[in-house]
Design an enzyme around this catalytic site. Structure first.
Site, PDB file in Angstrom:
ATOM      1  N   MET A  10      24.662   7.246   0.552  1.00 61.03           N
ATOM      2  CA  MET A  10      24.720   8.645   0.989  1.00 61.03           C
ATOM      3  C   MET A  10      24.936   8.578   2.500  1.00 61.03           C
ATOM      4  SD  MET A  10      24.400  11.928   0.492  1.00 61.03           S
ATOM      5  CE  MET A  10      23.434  12.394  -0.734  1.00 61.03           C
TER       6      MET A  10
ATOM      7  N   GLU B 113       0.870  -1.163   0.105  1.00 63.30           N
ATOM      8  CA  GLU B 113      -0.047   0.001   0.033  1.00 63.30           C
ATOM      9  C   GLU B 113       0.881   1.288   0.071  1.00 63.30           C
ATOM     10  OE1 GLU B 113      -0.373  -2.548   1.920  1.00 63.30           O
ATOM     11  OE2 GLU B 113      -2.648  -3.196   1.711  1.00 63.30           O
TER      12      GLU B 113
ATOM     13  N   LYS C 226     -17.429   0.483   6.484  1.00 66.32           N
ATOM     14  CA  LYS C 226     -18.008  -0.561   5.790  1.00 66.32           C
ATOM     15  C   LYS C 226     -19.204  -0.222   5.648  1.00 66.32           C
ATOM     16  CE  LYS C 226     -17.844  -5.420   5.155  1.00 66.32           C
ATOM     17  NZ  LYS C 226     -17.262  -6.780   5.537  1.00 66.32           N
TER      18      LYS C 226
ATOM     19  N   PHE D 233     -11.697  -6.471  14.572  1.00 70.06           N
ATOM     20  CA  PHE D 233     -10.390  -7.030  13.767  1.00 70.06           C
ATOM     21  C   PHE D 233      -9.970  -6.205  12.404  1.00 70.06           C
ATOM     22  CE2 PHE D 233      -9.219  -9.595   9.757  1.00 70.06           C
ATOM     23  CZ  PHE D 233      -8.066  -9.816  10.261  1.00 70.06           C
ATOM     24  N   GLN D 234      -8.578  -5.625  12.564  1.00 68.02           N
ATOM     25  CA  GLN D 234      -8.332  -4.948  11.675  1.00 68.02           C
ATOM     26  C   GLN D 234      -8.649  -3.465  11.725  1.00 68.02           C
ATOM     27  OE1 GLN D 234      -8.220  -6.316   7.534  1.00 68.02           O
ATOM     28  NE2 GLN D 234      -6.467  -7.347   7.901  1.00 68.02           N
TER      29      GLN D 234
HETATM   30  C1  LIG Z   1      12.947   5.033   4.419  1.00 71.62           C
HETATM   31  C2  LIG Z   1      14.265   5.534   4.679  1.00 71.62           C
HETATM   32  N1  LIG Z   1      15.172   4.990   5.447  1.00 71.62           N
HETATM   33  C3  LIG Z   1      16.292   5.664   5.739  1.00 71.62           C
HETATM   34  C4  LIG Z   1      16.931   6.491   5.039  1.00 71.62           C
HETATM   35  C5  LIG Z   1      18.020   7.195   5.260  1.00 71.62           C
HETATM   36  N2  LIG Z   1      18.884   7.294   4.125  1.00 71.62           N
HETATM   37  C6  LIG Z   1      19.201   8.374   3.090  1.00 71.62           C
HETATM   38  S1  LIG Z   1      20.116   8.117   1.932  1.00 71.62           S
HETATM   39  C7  LIG Z   1      20.386   6.510   2.462  1.00 71.62           C
HETATM   40  C8  LIG Z   1      21.349   5.510   1.495  1.00 71.62           C
HETATM   41  C9  LIG Z   1      20.452   5.186   0.410  1.00 71.62           C
HETATM   42  O1  LIG Z   1      21.394   3.921  -0.153  1.00 71.62           O
HETATM   43  P1  LIG Z   1      20.995   3.736  -1.726  1.00 71.62           P
HETATM   44  O2  LIG Z   1      19.552   3.367  -1.940  1.00 71.62           O
HETATM   45  O3  LIG Z   1      21.930   2.346  -1.945  1.00 71.62           O
HETATM   46  O4  LIG Z   1      21.294   4.950  -2.683  1.00 71.62           O
HETATM   47  P2  LIG Z   1      22.968   5.535  -2.794  1.00 71.62           P
HETATM   48  O5  LIG Z   1      22.723   6.773  -1.786  1.00 71.62           O
HETATM   49  O6  LIG Z   1      23.804   4.406  -2.682  1.00 71.62           O
HETATM   50  O7  LIG Z   1      22.869   6.097  -4.050  1.00 71.62           O
HETATM   51  C10 LIG Z   1      19.776   6.301   3.785  1.00 71.62           C
HETATM   52  C11 LIG Z   1      20.031   4.798   4.385  1.00 71.62           C
HETATM   53  C12 LIG Z   1      15.893   7.280   4.080  1.00 71.62           C
HETATM   54  N3  LIG Z   1      16.059   8.598   3.648  1.00 71.62           N
HETATM   55  N4  LIG Z   1      14.739   6.739   4.113  1.00 71.62           N
END
Ligand SMILES: Cc1ncc(C[n+]2csc(CCOP(=O)(O)OP(=O)(O)O)c2C)c(N)n1
Lengths: 565, 171
Positions: free
Chosen positions: A481, A54, A166, A116-117
């Site tokens: 990142m 979702e 519902k 439920f739910q």
């Molecule tokens: C849902 C979520 N969890 C954690 C983060 C923190 N976060 C920001 S960038 C990143 C790394 C992303 O890694 P990847 O998808 O491999 O992309 P890259 O930076 O290597 O291009 C994380 C963990 C986020 N932005 N969103």
């Protein structure tokens, strides 16, 4: 004669048709079966895309909306279905994306019993919705749907949640529809004083020696791209874009100064600090744009044009705030603008660009000696291969910032990304939504190996619905990142950012999606061409240099004066 | 500087509006000191009065956020001196206060309170006024070791601004 009675579920679908809805993204469940039962009958009038989670129904609706400008619609069942939508709704809230999210709710007489739910969806979503309403009787449906769509798209757009019990789905009602007309001035801005403020703005602009327009997503939402371009050209004013404002002006435009902010270009960031007048259009001075606000644009007066009064003076002191629709406000300013040469100012911009090229861009585009591929090279090559014509949808991370920095855009609504919430997992489903919204445009999801795995299951949606989206996976085997921050600010202590990944090519094959892996720069262009010449969905996994950094960078909380390379 | 700000909102008398309002405080980690919701002089419109101690910048952000909410018709913030506002309090007092008649009369007259119930064990005093005035009487009764219960309402306010001005904003 009495009118024919229909059940609430059917009334809901008829209401959606009245609002011009023909596409929705959803996932069924017990409490929403009555609605899906009607959808079975109405299958010829709706393109319902069955997602695999979702959250992705919401992201897909967001992508659809961002690509088309229409309100996106998503549907989920009660309880876990509804709670799964929360991340998507929060994302839409932060990025002002108009969506209507319909989630089921238990029967009225069971409310509050932990049936439920049962989940209290209204309470859970209050902080992240523009409006929400729980429908308890079928007769309310038409008026609430009308109001929901009006609110989602009017003023500063945003997500609206309808919790559909519902009881309301199964109750019988007569159907009568009227579009919503607000009783009070909801979102309809009193534009009485625009003309006098516009005069003042024009005077400030004409007197400015170093003006800089910063265009945000408001330009795109308002449809003010032409006015923005005219303003820039008539006054000879450089235009910078925020991440969300990218593609509001073609990147090839001679007055395009680049993108501002944490990983923005040197020129517009330096120009911000030198400017004597910032003309902010449809942007909100987010911390990712301003860095340290105390030292932001120290020499500039600020004209702030926005449809949301709450943004004025919130982060940055505004000297002239003009409340209104960007297209209308800029159009009012236009006739009073005088063209100025401002040679020094444009030389400043050119020199800053030359400096960034020398210090960052040329190096990034050279890649490694061993012929490995850098993310910069990958994005650059992709952008050239699509000729700046594609919609680039990104996930969140380094690849997102590289996409913003190295992509070229000819048309508006060509950069779709999660800006405010920075939601990993956004890219793939948003690209699905965008492709369904504008099937004639090339839509490329640029994703990281981390983010792709947050919505990997949507490959199933692509397979089932035959969505012709191209996926460019920039795989560095890291949560890149976060790793970059650990390298720069936490003494290279790579705590849980290394990823052991599956064989993505095999996964794509399992979903019957064409795919290829490319590891050397010399094969990159060929692989991209192969991907683009393929008709349907395609996954191109590009193995990139593992420890590449996005530069320049304004460290969190630092001033735009303290850019690191 | 932190001080007490009173937010007065005219809202549609509808489910969930109050949650939306309090969530704007919760989001910024601000405690609500007092809250009162009652029907306004316009049918279907309620007045919400919230007082909280915070900074001007924060209360401005809260009010701007609330002003954007769909079911909030008008909202602004005030300092105490901008408003005519009162709270009401009930004091449960041990009946031995009646032992000293003159001191009892003195308290009643001085505090502008009245007796609304009386029995063998206790009597109930009612008083309206500013928070300070209400607190003063409370302290006094407490000091005399007579107070056995206390309850205070939220603020009831009227603007010093004219009715017409406000009506225009709302409709
Ligand atoms: C849902 C979520 N969890 C954690 C983060 C923190 N976060 C920001 S960038 C990143 C790394 C992303 O890694 P990847 O998808 O491999 O992309 P890259 O930076 O290597 O291009 C994380 C963990 C986020 N932005 N969103």
């Amino acid at each position: 004669m009495t009118k024919k009675k229909i059940n609430g579920a059917e009334a809901l679908l008829l209401s959606l048709l009245k609002e011009g809805v023909d596409t929705m993204f959803g996932y069924p469940g017990g409490t929403i079966i009555p609605l899906y039962d009607q959808l079975y009958t109405y299958a010829d009038r709706f393109n319902h895309i069955l997602v695999r989670h979702e959250q992705c129904a919401v992201h897909a609706a967001e992508g659809y909306s961002r690509a088309t400008g229409k309100v996106g619609v998503c549907i989920a069942t009660a309880g876990p279905g509804a709670t799964n939508t929360v991340t998507g709704i929060a994302d839409a809230y932060m990025d002002s994306t108009p969506i209507v999210c319909i989630t089921a709710q238990v029967g009225v007489e069971k409310l509050g019993t932990n049936f439920f739910q049962e989940a209290d969806t209204i309470s859970i979503t209050i902080p992240v919705t523009k409006w929400s309403y729980q429908i308890t009787s079928a007769s309310e449906i038409p008026q609430i749907v009308a109001k929901a769509f009006y609110i989602a798209r009017t003023g500063r757009p945003g997500p609206v949640l309808i919790s559909l019990t519902k009881t309301a789905q199964v109750e019988m009602t007569e159907f009568e529809y009227g579009h919503y007309r607000p009783i009070n001035v909801l979102g309809e801005i009193k534009s009485a004083n625009i003309s006098s403020l516009a005069k003042e703005a024009a005077k400030m602009i004409n007197e400015s020696k170093r003006p800089l327009i910063i265009a945000g997503q408001g330009v795109i939402i308002s449809g003010a791209e032409r006015q923005l371009c005219n303003l820039a050209e008539m006054g000879n004013i450089p235009v910078a874009c925020t991440l969300m404002g990218l593609s509001s002006i073609p990147t090839s435009h001679p007055l395009f100064a680049g993108n501002v902010g944490m990983h923005g270009n040197l020129a517009p960031n330096m120009m911000t600090q030198q400017s004597d007048l910032i003309i902010a259009i449809g942007m909100r001075f987010s911390d990712r744009v301003t860095g340290d606000t105390a030292r932001y644009a120290p020499n500039a007066k600020v004209i702030h044009i926005d449809i949301d009064k709450a943004e004025f003076n919130k982060n940055i002191k505004t000297h002239l705030a003009i409340l209104g629709d960007a297209a209308e406000v800029v159009a009012t300013i236009l006739p009073k603008i005088k063209c100025k040469t401002r040679t020094k100012w444009s030389t400043f911009m050119k020199e800053a660009w030359a400096r960034e090229r020398g210090a960052v861009i040329d190096k990034a585009l050279t890649g490694s000696q061993k012929g490995d591929i850098s993310m910069a090279q990958a994005v650059d090559a992709l952008s050239k291969a699509v000729g700046g014509e594609a919609i680039i949808v990104t996930d969140v991370g380094q690849h997102q910032m590289f996409s913003a920095r190295y992509s070229k855009f000819n048309k508006t609504r060509s950069m779709i990304t999660s800006g405010g919430l920075g939601t990993m997992g956004y890219g793939l489903p948003a690209a699905i939504g965008a492709k369904i919204g504008v099937p004639d445009r090339e839509v490329v999801a640029v994703v990281g190996d981390g983010g792709l795995q947050m919505s990997l299951q949507e490959l199933g949606t692509i397979m089932q619905s035959g969505v012709g989206v191209k996926i460019v996976l920039l795989n560095n085997s890291f949560l890149g990142m976060v790793r970059q921050w650990q390298e720069l600010f936490f003494m290279r202590r790579y705590s849980f950012t290394h990823m052991v990944n599956p064989d993505f090519v095999k996964i794509a094959q399992a979903y019957d999606i064409e795919c290829e892996r490319v590891e050397k720069y010399k094969n990159l262009n060929k692989s991209l061409e192969k991907m683009l010449s393929h008709k349907g969905a395609y996954l191109l996994e590009i193995k990139t240099i593992k420890e590449e950094n996005v530069f320049p960078m304004v460290p969190a909380g630092a001033s735009l004066d303290d850019i690191i390379f | 500087m932190k001080r007490e700000y009173i937010v007065v909102a005219f809202v549609n008398n509808q489910i969930s509006v109050l949650n939306r309002i309090t969530s704007a405080y919760l989001k910024r980690h601000i405690n609500i000191e007092s809250l009162n919701v009652s029907e306004s002089y316009i049918k279907g419109v309620s007045t919400v009065v919230i007082s909280a101690i915070t900074t001007k910048e924060t209360i401005e952000m809260i009010v701007n956020q609330l002003a954007n909410a769909i079911d909030i018709l008008n909202v602004d913030f005030y300092l105490q001196e901008d408003l005519i506002y009162k709270e009401m309090a009930l004091y449960k007092v041990a009946s031995k206060i009646l032992d000293n008649k003159s001191s009892f009369d003195h308290i009643l007259n001085n505090s502008n309170s009245r007796v609304i119930e009386i029995n063998n064990e206790f009597l109930i005093l009612e008083k309206s006024g500013s928070r300070n005035e209400l607190e003063k009487l409370k302290d006094k009764l407490e000091h005399m070791n007579l107070l056995t219960g206390f309850s205070r309402s939220g603020n009831v306010v009227l603007h010093r601004e004219s009715m017409e001005n406000l009506m225009q904003k709302v409709s």
